[in-house]
Design a protein around this motif. Structure first.
Motif, mmCIF file in Angstrom:
data_model
loop_
_atom_site.group_PDB
_atom_site.id
_atom_site.type_symbol
_atom_site.label_atom_id
_atom_site.label_comp_id
_atom_site.label_asym_id
_atom_site.label_seq_id
_atom_site.Cartn_x
_atom_site.Cartn_y
_atom_site.Cartn_z
ATOM 1 N N LYS A 24 0.838 -1.201 0.000
ATOM 2 C CA LYS A 24 0.000 0.000 0.000
ATOM 3 C C LYS A 24 0.869 1.245 0.000
ATOM 4 C CE LYS A 24 -4.000 -2.014 2.352
ATOM 5 N NZ LYS A 24 -4.951 -1.880 3.485
ATOM 6 N N LEU A 25 0.461 2.228 -0.795
ATOM 7 C CA LEU A 25 1.161 3.506 -0.862
ATOM 8 C C LEU A 25 0.153 4.638 -0.701
ATOM 9 C CD1 LEU A 25 3.381 2.918 -4.042
ATOM 10 C CD2 LEU A 25 4.125 2.752 -1.657
ATOM 11 N N SER A 26 0.637 5.743 -0.187
ATOM 12 C CA SER A 26 -0.201 6.952 -0.168
ATOM 13 C C SER A 26 0.685 8.158 -0.467
ATOM 14 C CB SER A 26 -0.927 7.115 1.174
ATOM 15 O OG SER A 26 -0.016 7.148 2.240
ATOM 16 N N PHE A 27 0.111 9.104 -1.207
ATOM 17 C CA PHE A 27 0.839 10.292 -1.636
ATOM 18 C C PHE A 27 0.030 11.538 -1.300
ATOM 19 C CE2 PHE A 27 2.233 6.883 -4.388
ATOM 20 C CZ PHE A 27 3.593 7.086 -4.550
ATOM 21 N N ASP A 28 0.718 12.556 -0.796
ATOM 22 C CA ASP A 28 0.105 13.882 -0.643
ATOM 23 C C ASP A 28 0.059 14.548 -2.006
ATOM 24 O OD1 ASP A 28 -0.819 14.704 1.878
ATOM 25 O OD2 ASP A 28 1.235 14.876 2.628
ATOM 26 N N MET A 29 -1.066 15.139 -2.336
ATOM 27 C CA MET A 29 -1.193 15.906 -3.571
ATOM 28 C C MET A 29 -0.996 17.375 -3.204
ATOM 29 S SD MET A 29 -1.764 13.228 -5.282
ATOM 30 C CE MET A 29 -2.106 13.808 -6.934
ATOM 31 N N ILE A 30 0.071 17.980 -3.736
ATOM 32 C CA ILE A 30 0.474 19.332 -3.354
ATOM 33 C C ILE A 30 0.227 20.303 -4.509
ATOM 34 C CG2 ILE A 30 2.347 20.757 -2.461
ATOM 35 C CD1 ILE A 30 1.699 18.425 -0.623
ATOM 36 N N TRP A 31 -0.443 21.412 -4.201
ATOM 37 C CA TRP A 31 -0.660 22.478 -5.183
ATOM 38 C C TRP A 31 -0.346 23.811 -4.517
ATOM 39 C CZ3 TRP A 31 -4.967 26.160 -5.742
ATOM 40 C CH2 TRP A 31 -4.920 26.854 -6.949
ATOM 41 N N ARG A 32 0.565 24.563 -5.123
ATOM 42 C CA ARG A 32 0.999 25.851 -4.575
ATOM 43 C C ARG A 32 1.466 25.715 -3.130
ATOM 44 N NH1 ARG A 32 -3.247 30.396 -7.010
ATOM 45 N NH2 ARG A 32 -2.593 30.168 -9.181
ATOM 46 N N GLY A 33 2.200 24.629 -2.862
ATOM 47 C CA GLY A 33 2.788 24.414 -1.549
ATOM 48 C C GLY A 33 1.836 23.919 -0.478
ATOM 49 N N LYS A 34 0.605 23.602 -0.870
ATOM 50 C CA LYS A 34 -0.399 23.178 0.104
ATOM 51 C C LYS A 34 -0.996 21.834 -0.300
ATOM 52 C CE LYS A 34 -4.882 24.666 1.958
ATOM 53 N NZ LYS A 34 -5.962 25.681 1.850
ATOM 54 N N SER A 35 -1.235 20.968 0.704
ATOM 55 C CA SER A 35 -1.866 19.675 0.435
ATOM 56 C C SER A 35 -3.328 19.882 0.059
ATOM 57 C CB SER A 35 -1.785 18.765 1.666
ATOM 58 O OG SER A 35 -2.448 17.542 1.403
ATOM 59 N N VAL A 36 -3.717 19.365 -1.116
ATOM 60 C CA VAL A 36 -5.098 19.525 -1.587
ATOM 61 C C VAL A 36 -5.784 18.165 -1.786
ATOM 62 C CG1 VAL A 36 -4.726 21.769 -2.689
ATOM 63 C CG2 VAL A 36 -4.283 19.662 -3.995
ATOM 64 N N GLY A 37 -5.128 17.097 -1.332
ATOM 65 C CA GLY A 37 -5.744 15.787 -1.478
ATOM 66 C C GLY A 37 -4.749 14.669 -1.235
ATOM 67 N N THR A 38 -5.229 13.447 -1.425
ATOM 68 C CA THR A 38 -4.407 12.256 -1.191
ATOM 69 C C THR A 38 -4.676 11.221 -2.277
ATOM 70 O OG1 THR A 38 -4.583 12.626 1.197
ATOM 71 C CG2 THR A 38 -3.779 10.479 0.498
ATOM 72 N N LEU A 39 -3.613 10.546 -2.684
ATOM 73 C CA LEU A 39 -3.738 9.398 -3.580
ATOM 74 C C LEU A 39 -3.390 8.147 -2.786
ATOM 75 C CD1 LEU A 39 -2.441 8.986 -7.214
ATOM 76 C CD2 LEU A 39 -1.965 7.233 -5.515
#
Length: 198
Positions: A24-39
């Motif tokens: 299992k893996l999880s990734f932070d989705m970063i936009w403009r230096g801020k977390s906006v979601g997770t994969l």
């Protein structure tokens, strides 16, 4: 008696008793230096089959709120893609759906329930594979979402550039064979994927 022991040993050796494995893996989705979601992504191996699933939720406020959810369900057997299903929901509504199925040594690609194309090239590596396996000596990957092939170029030092048919470039960074970070060109916005430590 010796004959029976030999026969028993022979029969036992014919069965594959390999234990199913799961990663299992999880990734932070970063936009403009801020977390906006997770994969979240899962790879399950059992006998000759490898089953991948991923779920991504991204919420971006850019003039208005964009809430996008991607769901992937991908199956390989003997390292050959058998099926791929992608659902994309936008602000709670179904936005797009793509299906790839292997039948009689041919792939059928369906988009939103309609046959888009067919082809015979065998698929051994796809976009979701990139989360789990560094594309060493691999020059193309199959896009489950787009239903076509993206090019992969090794840039050295375990960094790769993936280019889709629209010319959008994404970059993948690996360490010890594992994906650490990716920079994704999503069209309207670009964002980073950064692995979370488990």
């Amino acid at each position: 008696m010796t004959w029976y022991l030999f026969l028993f040993s022979f029969v036992i050796c014919q069965f594959n008793f390999s234990e199913p494995s799961e990663k299992k893996l999880s990734f932070d989705m970063i936009w403009r230096g801020k977390s906006v979601g997770t994969l979240y992504a899962t790879q399950k191996k059992a006998d000759s089959k490898t089953h991948y699933q991923s779920s991504t939720n991204i919420q971006i406020k850019f003039i208005k709120t964009f809430d996008v959810n991607y769901e992937y369900d991908v199956l390989f057997d003997n390292e050959i893609l058998q099926s791929a299903h992608v659902d994309i929901n936008y602000n709670g509504n179904n936005h797009a759906q793509a299906d790839t199925k292997r039948k009689n040594n041919e792939y059928q690609v369906m988009k939103d329930g309609k046959l888009e194309t067919t082809f015979k090239e065998t698929i051994r590596y796809s976009t979701i594979s990139m989360y789990f396996e560094e594309p060493v000596n691999i020059g193309r990957c199959y896009s489950e979402q787009e239903g076509d092939f993206n090019t992969i170029v090794h840039l050295g030092n375990h960094k790769y550039k993936k280019t889709n048919t629209s010319g959008r470039e994404s970059f993948f960074f690996y360490k010890n064979g594992s994906l650490e970070k990716a920079v994704i060109d999503g069209g309207i916005v670009s964002f980073e994927m950064v692995v979370k430590e488990n």
